[in-house]
Design a protein around this motif. Structure first.
Motif, mmCIF file in Angstrom:
data_model
loop_
_atom_site.group_PDB
_atom_site.id
_atom_site.type_symbol
_atom_site.label_atom_id
_atom_site.label_comp_id
_atom_site.label_asym_id
_atom_site.label_seq_id
_atom_site.Cartn_x
_atom_site.Cartn_y
_atom_site.Cartn_z
ATOM 1 N N LEU A 174 45.236 -120.272 -14.694
ATOM 2 C CA LEU A 174 45.438 -120.054 -16.119
ATOM 3 C C LEU A 174 46.093 -121.294 -16.720
ATOM 4 C CD1 LEU A 174 46.905 -116.419 -15.927
ATOM 5 C CD2 LEU A 174 44.506 -117.135 -16.015
ATOM 6 N N GLU A 175 45.523 -121.785 -17.808
ATOM 7 C CA GLU A 175 46.044 -122.988 -18.471
ATOM 8 C C GLU A 175 46.234 -122.660 -19.953
ATOM 9 O OE1 GLU A 175 47.224 -126.153 -18.021
ATOM 10 O OE2 GLU A 175 47.287 -126.117 -20.221
ATOM 11 N N ARG A 176 47.418 -122.945 -20.459
ATOM 12 C CA ARG A 176 47.729 -122.513 -21.830
ATOM 13 C C ARG A 176 46.946 -123.318 -22.867
ATOM 14 N NH1 ARG A 176 52.041 -125.970 -24.334
ATOM 15 N NH2 ARG A 176 51.468 -127.811 -23.196
ATOM 16 N N SER A 177 46.428 -124.497 -22.483
ATOM 17 C CA SER A 177 45.685 -125.338 -23.418
ATOM 18 C C SER A 177 44.417 -125.802 -22.698
ATOM 19 C CB SER A 177 46.600 -126.492 -23.849
ATOM 20 O OG SER A 177 45.942 -127.345 -24.731
ATOM 21 N N SER A 202 51.891 -133.587 -18.035
ATOM 22 C CA SER A 202 52.057 -135.012 -17.703
ATOM 23 C C SER A 202 50.727 -135.661 -17.355
ATOM 24 C CB SER A 202 52.975 -135.161 -16.483
ATOM 25 O OG SER A 202 54.229 -134.638 -16.742
ATOM 26 N N THR A 203 49.796 -134.839 -16.867
ATOM 27 C CA THR A 203 48.613 -135.399 -16.216
ATOM 28 C C THR A 203 47.806 -136.329 -17.118
ATOM 29 O OG1 THR A 203 48.484 -133.541 -14.680
ATOM 30 C CG2 THR A 203 46.439 -134.752 -15.081
ATOM 31 N N TRP A 204 47.600 -135.947 -18.370
ATOM 32 C CA TRP A 204 46.659 -136.729 -19.179
ATOM 33 C C TRP A 204 47.143 -138.138 -19.457
ATOM 34 C CZ3 TRP A 204 47.481 -138.905 -24.013
ATOM 35 C CH2 TRP A 204 48.604 -138.452 -24.711
ATOM 36 N N GLY A 218 57.398 -130.119 -9.453
ATOM 37 C CA GLY A 218 58.252 -131.256 -9.147
ATOM 38 C C GLY A 218 57.463 -132.401 -8.526
ATOM 39 N N VAL A 219 56.188 -132.488 -8.826
ATOM 40 C CA VAL A 219 55.345 -133.528 -8.211
ATOM 41 C C VAL A 219 55.358 -134.756 -9.130
ATOM 42 C CG1 VAL A 219 53.081 -134.085 -7.265
ATOM 43 C CG2 VAL A 219 53.909 -131.722 -7.206
ATOM 44 N N MET A 220 56.119 -135.759 -8.731
ATOM 45 C CA MET A 220 56.287 -136.920 -9.625
ATOM 46 C C MET A 220 55.176 -137.960 -9.446
ATOM 47 S SD MET A 220 57.293 -139.653 -7.646
ATOM 48 C CE MET A 220 57.704 -140.686 -9.008
HETATM 49 C C1 LIG Z 1 53.876 -142.382 -18.327
HETATM 50 C C2 LIG Z 1 53.544 -141.752 -17.030
HETATM 51 C C3 LIG Z 1 52.863 -142.471 -16.059
HETATM 52 C C4 LIG Z 1 52.559 -141.885 -14.838
HETATM 53 N N1 LIG Z 1 51.868 -142.608 -13.914
HETATM 54 C C5 LIG Z 1 51.521 -142.049 -12.730
HETATM 55 C C6 LIG Z 1 50.791 -142.773 -11.764
HETATM 56 O O1 LIG Z 1 50.432 -143.915 -11.966
HETATM 57 N N2 LIG Z 1 50.475 -142.151 -10.604
HETATM 58 C C7 LIG Z 1 50.856 -140.862 -10.329
HETATM 59 O O2 LIG Z 1 50.565 -140.355 -9.248
HETATM 60 N N3 LIG Z 1 51.576 -140.166 -11.225
HETATM 61 C C8 LIG Z 1 51.915 -140.720 -12.412
HETATM 62 N N4 LIG Z 1 52.629 -139.993 -13.330
HETATM 63 C C9 LIG Z 1 53.087 -138.653 -12.955
HETATM 64 C C10 LIG Z 1 51.963 -137.631 -13.070
HETATM 65 O O3 LIG Z 1 51.584 -137.566 -14.385
HETATM 66 C C11 LIG Z 1 52.453 -136.279 -12.570
HETATM 67 O O4 LIG Z 1 52.862 -136.393 -11.234
HETATM 68 C C12 LIG Z 1 51.384 -135.198 -12.630
HETATM 69 O O5 LIG Z 1 50.695 -135.243 -13.825
HETATM 70 C C13 LIG Z 1 51.992 -133.829 -12.448
HETATM 71 O O6 LIG Z 1 50.980 -132.870 -12.578
HETATM 72 P P1 LIG Z 1 51.271 -131.330 -12.668
HETATM 73 O O7 LIG Z 1 49.985 -130.643 -12.534
HETATM 74 O O8 LIG Z 1 52.342 -130.989 -11.703
HETATM 75 O O9 LIG Z 1 51.947 -131.077 -14.088
HETATM 76 P P2 LIG Z 1 51.396 -131.152 -15.562
HETATM 77 O O10 LIG Z 1 50.440 -132.250 -15.730
HETATM 78 O O11 LIG Z 1 52.583 -131.160 -16.457
HETATM 79 O O12 LIG Z 1 50.583 -129.816 -15.734
HETATM 80 C C14 LIG Z 1 51.166 -128.558 -15.932
HETATM 81 C C15 LIG Z 1 50.171 -127.703 -16.689
HETATM 82 O O13 LIG Z 1 50.667 -126.370 -16.715
HETATM 83 C C16 LIG Z 1 50.342 -125.810 -17.952
HETATM 84 N N5 LIG Z 1 51.265 -124.698 -18.205
HETATM 85 C C17 LIG Z 1 52.626 -124.753 -18.198
HETATM 86 N N6 LIG Z 1 53.133 -123.552 -18.500
HETATM 87 C C18 LIG Z 1 52.097 -122.709 -18.655
HETATM 88 C C19 LIG Z 1 52.008 -121.333 -18.982
HETATM 89 N N7 LIG Z 1 53.104 -120.598 -19.208
HETATM 90 N N8 LIG Z 1 50.782 -120.776 -19.062
HETATM 91 C C20 LIG Z 1 49.661 -121.502 -18.829
HETATM 92 N N9 LIG Z 1 49.706 -122.826 -18.549
HETATM 93 C C21 LIG Z 1 50.908 -123.421 -18.461
HETATM 94 C C22 LIG Z 1 50.520 -126.966 -18.920
HETATM 95 O O14 LIG Z 1 49.852 -126.775 -20.131
HETATM 96 C C23 LIG Z 1 49.994 -128.139 -18.117
HETATM 97 O O15 LIG Z 1 48.635 -128.394 -18.357
HETATM 98 C C24 LIG Z 1 52.941 -140.552 -14.577
HETATM 99 C C25 LIG Z 1 53.619 -139.834 -15.542
HETATM 100 C C26 LIG Z 1 53.924 -140.429 -16.764
HETATM 101 C C27 LIG Z 1 54.664 -139.625 -17.767
#
Ligand SMILES: Cc1cc2nc3c(=O)[nH]c(=O)nc-3n(C[C@H](O)[C@H](O)[C@H](O)COP(=O)(O)OP(=O)(O)OC[C@H]3O[C@@H](n4cnc5c(N)ncnc54)[C@H](O)[C@@H]3O)c2cc1C
Length: 796
Positions: free
Chosen positions: A34-37, A43-45, A346-348
């Protein structure tokens, strides 16, 4: 949208999409996300999309290697492009310590099969010509480094998951997660409620908020992060191949080619946490305002290192938030004590780690355990002592130190002291130089008059060497005392406790008044713990094990709990002291009117001074010794009794550094070094404690195993640096093993290493070479403990 499913993954960033794909890959198709958008809306985009294998933890590094290799597989399965650029990358070193660290990393990569390479300035000039090499002494080249298209990759994961039967619902906001009495979950969304067995929190930037819906605290924090993309750069335009990545730890920057220009990002010191009180739900598709002020120093440094940058115009700035755990590693796995709730947040570094996180979580859910030890990213590596007030400064520290040298003996200062026992101020007055374990302050050593009150971080023997030698000598000749606060301790009671312990532990369960040592195995025969079990009465046992593994062990115990068994974590409710050395029996006798003539592995209740204690006749120092436990409220009274009585016989304090040296003398292994879920009982010699004529978890796997490797001990001809962990072992010039840990035995003056090598080579006198800081040091396999070989001191 279906309304019942086996798994609901909350969050469609790269991590959630990877988890979903891996669940289908392992055969679970009744799963949904489930994705809210739209997908990628956290962070991913806006990620820079870089990936690399370097990680201080070898399992994390291996999983990063898995992630990188996975992208090709994804492209093949889906026919979609991940926008892969496998350009390679070089990490620079501008001083000896940085270079030592890279050399140590390269050594680890040898047995991991990673094709990294140490390169000199001339080679760097050829690999990465935009680099100004002034002051650079070398670097580490990794051909696997590269970058990709974050959005394309996330959509490729999503498509592969759909092809495996998964459902993905976008524009579906989860507003509540409610657990039913049978442990299953209702996931409430703005499109209706879904009933599921399992929830995965992959909420990324909103993981804290998603966790709070289930009453959980997710120990992570978002940080602001910025990278700059330049206009075309002539040096890049002229190239006929893509410029590799350059990581410059001195400048805290990473640089790569973007189009015909450059892209550079910074882990700046004046960094800023973002959304301290919670991530707004209306955030998602916007960036943070540009902030050049906080990266002014970083940019100036970068202009010197990469002069082409100064001549290039800025095309765009990307400034966005992403989350960190206090130690920078992901938070993955089942939440202790909460059925069917899993963490994947917490995946940076989602593009280096997302694949490995997805694979490990899926294995955990589908198969019950992971193929490798995932402690470095296990959500249970933080206990319920962790708070937002602790997490925030630790995350800031981690961000700032992202490119710093990580020394094996380094103690990081942020958010400390956090947890202290009643001995903290008394030990501080005695010169304690503090370390830290699982939130708790632990004395590393006690500095006397002219000894250093700060241990310099180092890859070599540190400035605490003499102080530790003094503590060891005093204990081996007289008697030493330290606290026993950093053991995990569990009180197991009830009518069925013996039967339960017999099932969950592989070893013998002791009779009343006795102690036994036993491994705990997973169904696949991996080590889940090494426990000391003492039987106080037929229905009451106390277990001790690693302090840092408390939440993991409690999670395991609760998963396997049966009626008639009560399990209590008393790690911080039972404290006391360890006394050890040839005069320790004499000291104990001075302090009690009870019979203190205990056999090795006896446990007895005694009054010591005025304090009711439980005394275990065991010692990790390998010497005659006792662990004396009491209520923490009584601990200072117990201290006064023991310390006062011990003065005439030369009682002295010792800390963790001395313990880690003393244990070498009798080849005692240590949890997460010699013993970990990466290894089996047979590989590590723990099978000698197994009681084969009973049924226990992991028995079938343990019986079926023919171990290919064996844990052995080496005496190393070391110079000024000892083995720490994961150094390669060369047999006849070939890397055939690696070290699990080692150090300097102050009592014998020998450098000792433990390691795993092929079983057929495990023979007394085998000559090998161990790579320590780039140097191949000769070492010889030894089988007899170097202190008290007949055990007369330990058992006498
Ligand atoms: C400027 C910048 C540069 C970066 N460069 C790199 C890089 O070079 N290499 C690298 O490996 N990483 C990089 N990163 C880090 C990377 O972006 C993150 O590690 C990664 O995007 C984390 O993904 P995620 O899926 O955990 O979280 P997110 O991308 O934050 O995804 C979480 C998703 O959950 C959804 N969500 C949250 N709550 C709800 C809810 N209640 N109901 C439904 N949906 C919900 C959100 O809408 C979102 O789409 C960078 C980050 C930044 C800010």
């Amino acid at each position: 949208m279906k309304t019942t499913t086996r798994v609901v993954v909350i969050g469609g960033g790269v991590v959630g999409a990877s988890v979903l794909y891996h669940l289908t890959k392992l055969g679970w198709s009744d799963v949904m996300l489930l994705e809210r958008s739209e997908l990628t809306s956290g962070s991913t985009w806006h990620a820079a999309g870089g990936f690399h294998t370097l990680n201080g933890d070898t399992n994390m590094a291996a999983l990063q290697g898995y992630t990188i290799k996975l992208y090709k597989e994804l492209e093949e399965i889906t026919g979609m492009s991940c926008g892969l650029h496998h350009v390679g990358g070089v990490t620079l070193a501008d001083n000896q310590d940085r270079f030592d660290m890279l050399v140590a990393e390269r050594a680890k990569h040898r047995y991991m099969g990673l094709e990294t390479e140490i390169v000199g300035p001339e080679e760097i000039a050829k690999i990465a010509p935009v680099t100004n090499l002034d002051g650079i002494i070398g670097g580490l080249y990794d051909p696997l480094d590269g970058h990709l298209d974050p959005s394309g990759t996330t959509h490729a994961y999503a498509k592969a998951a759909r092809m495996g039967g998964a459902e993905i619902v976008t524009y579906c906001m989860v507003t509540a997660t409610i657990q039913r009495t049978d442990g299953t979950w209702d996931v409430v969304t703005d499109k209706g409620t879904i009933h599921t067995e399992n929830i995965v929190n992959a909420g990324g930037l909103w993981a804290r908020e998603v966790a709070a819906m289930a009453g959980i605290y997710a120990p992570l924090h978002p940080m602001e992060h910025q990278y700059i993309v330049t206009d075309d750069v002539p040096e890049i335009v002229e190239r006929d191949s893509e410029h590799p990545h350059v990581m410059d730890p001195a400048g805290e920057s990473y640089l790569r080619q973007e189009g015909k220009g450059l892209c550079i990002g910074f882990y700046e010191q004046p960094c800023r946490p973002w959304a301290v009180d919670g991530t707004p739900w209306n955030f998602g598709h916007e960036l943070l305002p540009d902030d050049f002020d906080k990266i002014t120093d970083s940019i100036e440094f970068a202009y010197k290192r990469f002069p082409a940058l100064e001549r290039a115009g800025v095309k765009s700035v990307v400034h966005g938030p992403f989350t960190f755990a206090p130690d920078g590693n992901p938070l993955v796995g089942p939440i202790p004590g909460l059925q069917g709730y899993w963490s994947a947040c917490g995946v940076m570094a989602g593009f280096s780690q997302g694949g490995g996180v997805g694979l490990m979580l899926a294995q955990w859910m589908v198969e019950g355990e992971c193929e490798r030890d995932v402690t470095a990213m296990d959500v249970a590596r933080f206990g319920d002592w962790i708070t937002p007030g602790y997490t925030r400064p630790k995350v800031i520290e981690n961000y700032q130190k992202r490119f710093s040298i990580a020394y094996p003996n380094e103690e990081l200062p942020a958010a400390r002291p956090h947890r202290m026992t009643p001995m903290y101020d008394i030990f501080s007055q005695h010169g304690a130089v503090w370390g830290h374990q699982y939130g708790l302050e632990v004395p590393n050593y006690f500095a006397q008059a002219d000894e250093p009150t700060f241990e310099d971080p180092s890859f070599r023997r540190s400035n605490a060497f003499e102080a530790v030698a003094r503590e060891v000598k005093s204990l081996r000749e007289n008697v030493g005392i330290t606290e026993v606060h950093n053991f995990g301790k569990y009180r197991i009671k009830g009518a069925n406790v013996r039967a339960w312990l017999n099932r969950i532990m592989a070893g013998r369960i002791p009779k009343i008044g006795r102690i036994s040592l036993t491994p705990m195995l997973s169904p696949k025969g991996k080590l889940m713990g090494d426990f000391t079990v003492s039987c106080l009465d037929e229905n009451t046992f106390v277990l001790t094990a690693s302090y840092g593994a408390q939440a993991q062990h409690m999670r395991w115990f609760l998963q396997h709990q049966e009626s008639g068994v009560s399990i209590e974590n008393i790690s911080d409710k039972m404290n006391g002291f360890s006394i050890a050395g040839p005069k320790s029996r004499e000291l104990l006798k001075l302090c009690t009117r009870n019979d203190a003539d205990m056999r090795f592995l006896d446990v007895r209740q005694m009054t010591i001074g005025q304090v009711a204690c439980t005394v275990n006749r065991v010692s990790y120092t390998g010497d005659l010794g006792y662990e004396i436990y009491c209520d923490p409220m009584d601990q200072r009274a117990l201290w006064t009794t023991l310390w006062t009585a011990g003065q005439p016989m030369g009682l002295s304090l010792f800390g963790m550094r001395a313990i880690m040296s003393l244990r070498l003398d009798r080849f005692f292994g240590s949890w997460m070094r010699e013993f970990s879920p990466d290894y089996t009982a047979a590989e590590t010699g723990m099978d000698r404690f197994i009681k084969w004529d009973k049924d226990f978890i992991g028995k079938a796997a343990a019986e079926a195993e023919t171990p290919a490797r064996q844990l052995v001990t080496f005496e190393v001809d070391a110079l000024d640096a000892d083995v720490t962990a994961y150094e390669p072992i060369f047999i006849d010039g070939e890397v055939l093993g690696f070290c699990t840990s080692g150090g300097y035995s102050h009592h014998t003056g020998k450098s000792i290493a433990f390691g795993l090598i092929p079983k057929e080579h495990a023979k007394e006198g085998l000559n090998v070479e161990i790579e320590i800081l780039g140097d191949l040091r000769p070492a010889t396999l030894i089988t007899q403990p170097i202190f008290d070989a007949d055990g007369s001191r330990l058992r006498g």
